[in-house]
Design an enzyme around this catalytic site. Structure first.
Site, PDB file in Angstrom:
ATOM      1  N   LYS B 195      35.801  18.718 -20.912  1.00  6.36           N
ATOM      2  CA  LYS B 195      35.728  19.717 -19.840  1.00  6.36           C
ATOM      3  C   LYS B 195      35.878  21.120 -20.408  1.00  6.36           C
ATOM      4  O   LYS B 195      36.937  21.495 -20.876  1.00  6.36           O
ATOM      5  CB  LYS B 195      36.806  19.507 -18.774  1.00  6.36           C
ATOM      6  CG  LYS B 195      36.519  20.388 -17.555  1.00  6.36           C
ATOM      7  CD  LYS B 195      37.708  20.658 -16.676  1.00  6.36           C
ATOM      8  CE  LYS B 195      38.570  21.791 -17.129  1.00  6.36           C
ATOM      9  NZ  LYS B 195      37.987  23.147 -16.939  1.00  6.36           N
ATOM     10  N   GLY B 247      45.228  25.122 -24.567  1.00  6.12           N
ATOM     11  CA  GLY B 247      45.393  26.054 -23.464  1.00  6.12           C
ATOM     12  C   GLY B 247      46.829  26.534 -23.408  1.00  6.12           C
ATOM     13  O   GLY B 247      47.542  26.502 -24.419  1.00  6.12           O
ATOM     14  N   SER B 248      47.256  26.947 -22.228  1.00  7.11           N
ATOM     15  CA  SER B 248      48.584  27.545 -22.113  1.00  7.11           C
ATOM     16  C   SER B 248      49.679  26.488 -22.214  1.00  7.11           C
ATOM     17  O   SER B 248      49.472  25.311 -21.916  1.00  7.11           O
ATOM     18  CB  SER B 248      48.711  28.271 -20.773  1.00  7.11           C
ATOM     19  OG  SER B 248      48.781  27.320 -19.725  1.00  7.11           O
ATOM     20  N   THR B 249      50.867  26.935 -22.619  1.00  2.34           N
ATOM     21  CA  THR B 249      52.015  26.034 -22.687  1.00  2.34           C
ATOM     22  C   THR B 249      52.365  25.510 -21.294  1.00  2.34           C
ATOM     23  O   THR B 249      52.719  24.341 -21.141  1.00  2.34           O
ATOM     24  CB  THR B 249      53.211  26.755 -23.333  1.00  2.34           C
ATOM     25  OG1 THR B 249      52.891  26.991 -24.718  1.00  2.34           O
ATOM     26  CG2 THR B 249      54.486  25.930 -23.256  1.00  2.34           C
ATOM     27  N   GLY B 252      49.971  22.784 -20.547  1.00  2.00           N
ATOM     28  CA  GLY B 252      50.257  21.700 -21.489  1.00  2.00           C
ATOM     29  C   GLY B 252      51.428  20.853 -21.031  1.00  2.00           C
ATOM     30  O   GLY B 252      51.418  19.621 -21.127  1.00  2.00           O
ATOM     31  N   GLU B 269      47.512  21.797 -28.122  1.00  2.00           N
ATOM     32  CA  GLU B 269      47.478  23.043 -28.886  1.00  2.00           C
ATOM     33  C   GLU B 269      47.684  24.141 -27.864  1.00  2.00           C
ATOM     34  O   GLU B 269      46.781  24.429 -27.080  1.00  2.00           O
ATOM     35  CB  GLU B 269      46.144  23.153 -29.631  1.00  2.00           C
ATOM     36  CG  GLU B 269      46.226  24.076 -30.837  1.00  2.00           C
ATOM     37  CD  GLU B 269      45.911  25.507 -30.465  1.00  2.00           C
ATOM     38  OE1 GLU B 269      46.849  26.209 -30.048  1.00  2.00           O
ATOM     39  OE2 GLU B 269      44.761  25.913 -30.581  1.00  2.00           O
ATOM     40  N   CYS B 303      45.320  32.273 -29.331  1.00  2.00           N
ATOM     41  CA  CYS B 303      46.662  31.699 -29.217  1.00  2.00           C
ATOM     42  C   CYS B 303      47.516  32.032 -30.434  1.00  2.00           C
ATOM     43  O   CYS B 303      48.733  32.119 -30.346  1.00  2.00           O
ATOM     44  CB  CYS B 303      46.579  30.191 -29.022  1.00  2.00           C
ATOM     45  SG  CYS B 303      45.416  29.428 -30.142  1.00  2.00           S
ATOM     46  N   GLU B 400      53.520  35.331 -23.928  1.00  2.00           N
ATOM     47  CA  GLU B 400      52.172  35.430 -24.476  1.00  2.00           C
ATOM     48  C   GLU B 400      51.315  36.259 -23.528  1.00  2.00           C
ATOM     49  O   GLU B 400      51.157  35.921 -22.362  1.00  2.00           O
ATOM     50  CB  GLU B 400      51.569  34.021 -24.628  1.00  2.00           C
ATOM     51  CG  GLU B 400      50.205  34.045 -25.273  1.00  2.00           C
ATOM     52  CD  GLU B 400      49.641  32.653 -25.529  1.00  2.00           C
ATOM     53  OE1 GLU B 400      49.793  31.786 -24.648  1.00  2.00           O
ATOM     54  OE2 GLU B 400      49.052  32.439 -26.601  1.00  2.00           O
TER      55      GLU B 400
END
Lengths: 280, 492
Positions: B195, B247-249, B252, B269, B303, B400
């Site tokens: 995706k 993607g973002s934490t 995640g 990641e 990132c 971030e």
């Protein structure tokens, strides 16, 4: 007149000391025939948090030791285990194993510790490498210890299971908080005594006895634990660990196929890659 | 649109650039795109579509299908059938040839893909042309050669493919992230449901058409476009064996929670807040370029961006002065202009997030500097920004930003630099500049980060593992280590 035996009080192993649970609680370790063998300390959530704190403070020293040094310390552990062979056999027999099987388990455990001791100055060579990048750069990947690792030890075999999970965590320089087998906790504390009389620095291994269901959630949720070895966790316990792991993106190691493997060491490492330009 | 070089109040105009615009003729964007399932483009069963726009102009580029649960079912079933049928039983050598062919076809269509990437995502054409697309081809080429050599990856290991991989990728390096995910998964013998991010679906769809042209067996690669709900359906699908997410934490963690107890393999990641440490003895001009590249490459949508600059106190003023001067020469604007250094912010949503965090930097008391450059009237743009006087507790030093914003702090000793560098829940990357070799290695040992760039920054290579410590995720992508995420690597 017959002599009265001097019975041992089984306590926790935290920060190189043997404290009772701060909660003042204990629980019975039951033998193969249902008799109470000893009362074990029943660690509280606070005991667990204390153990994580000392494991964190022991990390830099253990992780910073050379592989050669850690290898010698782990080999020394095998030596001290050998000294206590009969005690371990006795304890395993009391919990229902037949004597021959108990001897085999103890021997296998000691040999496994020797096997892992030998990896301490080699695993980096298996897991790390230079990377041939397409440019004028030196580029190398090396494994480093993940940090503080919680180990949910298998319920059985109580000694071999614990050694099999503990050794690969220690080899690369992690420190650990162990939740010992709940049913058969005595060998874990005898192991702690062996560790204590070897050269393992205080705080590198911390062993708690008690009710796993009471402690697993705290271990899983703890923000200063980097990874959990769930190899000894039952199905719903594993789910609880994986849910708690979310808070700080813990690594949850479920690999329980291989009994001894450098790739079990790998599971408790982080790969660091360093780049540097080449040039005049 | 011709613009003069941005100027600042205290720096003179240095030189004028002639505009040099990349042509869009090479791309042929269709009016709408379906889902790529089982080797063909299909209308979505969901019946839903969404537009994808050019963030530099806000103009609609195309309309893309939004995959719903029934579509994901189809995509996973196609991937499963391909795994059970052709791909899982194909020899490694044949799989390798498929991947080599894909690498070659990416090279052949590199200009088209670069233009498409820049139109859909807003990154400068010189970056998509010189960095993204060449790396895409390199990733396929590198992993192709592993497909028939997996037994040699790690001694004693008997690796086996996992099955169906569900992969969710971000919008900052759309096709490159596809390559990072798809190439190792397929080399290891898995099939894929991918995706792409909702703001940047076009290059993934172009890649799907390359797969058709390359003769990749149907179902080996499936591309399902959509937003968060589509991604959730992919990672949550019961017949997906492996989930890989970049993607973002925050997202995640949602995925990690969703997968708890599922038995699925997972690699993440996630975000970063990299420290970029400059020692007094660093080669200053090179370090300035490294810092600029570290934070302004791809508008800071990286990132591993070097977003926290730690400068040794003794050179702080001189370094910041040079940095401001360099900042003022950055050309911000039309991503299709080959001179552009900083292109468009990927979306309005991201622009708002950056703006909010920059506002917090000002209100928390840090001192902001931005060059006085004109920005295009339409599209999403943000001036390259730096903050001095930042303290560790400021949000701009903790969170971030994922934008062209640099927070500058100082240190006095190497120990303090390490302490501050590691004072973050993240651990993706770090940078260090010094001419003293022993200090580089000392720092590299102590910085808790998956990638350490010493006297360089933001270098990537398919042979080089990438991924984080701590809350930056787990698993690696690239190199020998990256393949482990797509293999059952127990022995025996």
């Amino acid at each position: 007149m017959s002599r009265l035996d001097v019975k041992k009080t089984y306590k926790l192993y935290v920060g190189g000391k043997f404290p009772r649970s701060e909660s003042g609680r204990s629980y019975p370790a039951v033998g193969g025939d249902g008799e109470v063998l000893a009362r074990m300390a029943r660690a509280s959530r606070k005991d667990l948090r204390d153990a994580v704190r000392v494991a964190r403070s022991a990390l830099d020293g253990w992780a910073g030791a050379t592989g050669y040094n850690r290898g010698q310390v782990l080999y020394r552990v095998a030596e001290t285990l050998e000294d206590r062979k009969d005690t371990f056999v006795e304890q395993l027999t009391m919990t229902g194993a037949n004597r021959q099987a108990a001897r085999r388990e103890v021997a296998a455990g000691i040999d496994r510790m020797v096997w892992y001791a030998g990896w301490a100055d080699k695993f980096v060579q298996i897991l790390g490498n230079l990377n041939p990048v397409a440019g004028p750069f030196f580029n190398i990947s090396v494994p480093e210890p993940t940090g503080v690792v919680g180990i949910v030890a298998p319920e059985a075999p109580a000694l071999l299971g614990l050694i099999s999970r503990l050794a690969p965590v220690l080899v690369p320089g992690n420190t650990t908080v162990v939740l010992a087998s709940e049913r058969h906790p005595m060998p874990a504390i005898t192991l702690a005594e062996a560790l204590h009389s070897s050269d393992v620095p205080p705080g590198v291994v911390n062993i708690l006895t008690g009710r796993k269901d009471e402690l697993i959630g705290v271990l899983a949720d703890h923000m200063d634990v980097n990874a959990v070895d769930a190899g000894g966790a039952a199905g719903d316990q594993l789910t609880r660990i994986q849910q708690g792991a979310v808070h700080n993106v813990k690594r949850v190691v479920t690999m329980n196929g291989p009994t001894q493997s450098p790739y079990l060491i790998a599971a408790f490492t982080e790969t660091k890659t360093v780049w540097h330009p080449k040039g005049l | 649109m011709s613009r003069s070089l941005p100027t600042t109040s205290h720096r003179p105009l240095l030189w004028e650039y002639a505009r040099s615009t990349e042509s869009t003729e090479i791309v042929d964007i269709e009016e709408s795109y379906g889902l790529f399932i089982d080797g063909e483009f299909r209308k979505p069963k969901s019946g839903r579509t969404f537009p994808t726009i050019n963030p530099a102009t806000e103009e609609r580029l195309s309309t893309v299908a939004e995959a719903g649960e029934a579509d994901i079912d189809d995509a996973v079933a196609a991937a499963r059938a391909a795994f059970d049928g052709v791909w899982g039983s194909m020899s490694g050598a044949e799989r390798a040839k498929h991947l080599f062919r894909l690498a070659r076809m990416v090279q052949e269509r590199s200009r088209e893909l670069a233009v498409l990437e820049t139109l859909d995502g807003g990154k400068p054409i010189k970056e998509s042309r010189d960095v993204d697309i060449p790396l895409v081809a390199a990733h396929f080429f590198y992993h192709a050669g592993w497909a028939d050599k997996l037994d040699y990856l790690f001694p004693g290991m008997r690796p086996r493919a996992l099955g169906v991989a569900g992969q969710v990728i971000p919008w900052n390096f759309p096709l490159l992230m596809l390559a990072w995910k798809v190439a190792p998964a397929m080399a290891a013998g898995n099939t894929v449901v991918l995706k792409p991010a909702e703001t940047t679906p076009l290059t993934a769809l172009a890649f799907a058409s390359i797969a058709v042209e390359a003769g990749l067996p149907p179902g080996v690669l499936n591309v399902v476009t959509g937003a968060g709900a589509t991604g959730a359906a992919v990672v949550g699908h019961p017949d997906v064996d492996k989930v890989a997410f970049t993607g973002s934490t925050a997202v995640g963690k949602v995925i990690q929670d969703r997968l708890a107890g599922s038995g699925k393999r997972l690699t993440l990641e996630l975000g970063g807040k990299a420290a970029h440490v400059i020692f007094e003895d660093a080669p200053i001009d090179q370090a300035i370029e490294g810092v600029i590249n570290g934070i302004f490459f791809n508008q800071g949508h990286v990132c591993c961006a070097g977003s926290r600059l730690l400068v040794e106190e003794s050179i702080h003023d001189r370094f910041v002065d040079k940095l401001k001067r360099r900042l003022s020469t950055l050309r911000v604007g039309d991503p299709m202009d080959k001179n552009t250094d900083v292109g468009a912010i990927n979306s309005r949503e991201q622009l708002e997030k950056i703006t909010e965090l920059v506002d917090s930097g000002v209100s928390e008391g840090a001192e902001m500097f931005q060059p006085d450059c004109a920005l295009p009237e339409r599209g999403f743009f943000f001036r390259p920004t730096l903050f001095t006087g930042v303290s560790q507790s400021h949000r701009i030093a903790q969170e971030e930003i994922f934008g062209p914003v640099l927070a500058i702090l100082t240190f006095r000793t190497p120990e303090e630099a390490v302490e501050k560098a590691n004072n973050t829940p993240y651990g993706l990357s770090a940078g260090v500049w010094t001419t003293k070799g022993s200090r580089i290695l000392w720092m590299a040992d102590r910085m808790k980060a998956g990638v350490v760039w010493a006297n360089t920054y933001n270098k990537f290579d398919p042979t080089s593992p990438f991924g984080g410590y701590k809350e930056s995720g787990f698993g690696r992508e690239g190199g020998r280590h990256g393949l482990l995420g797509y293999l059952d690597w127990s022995e025996g």
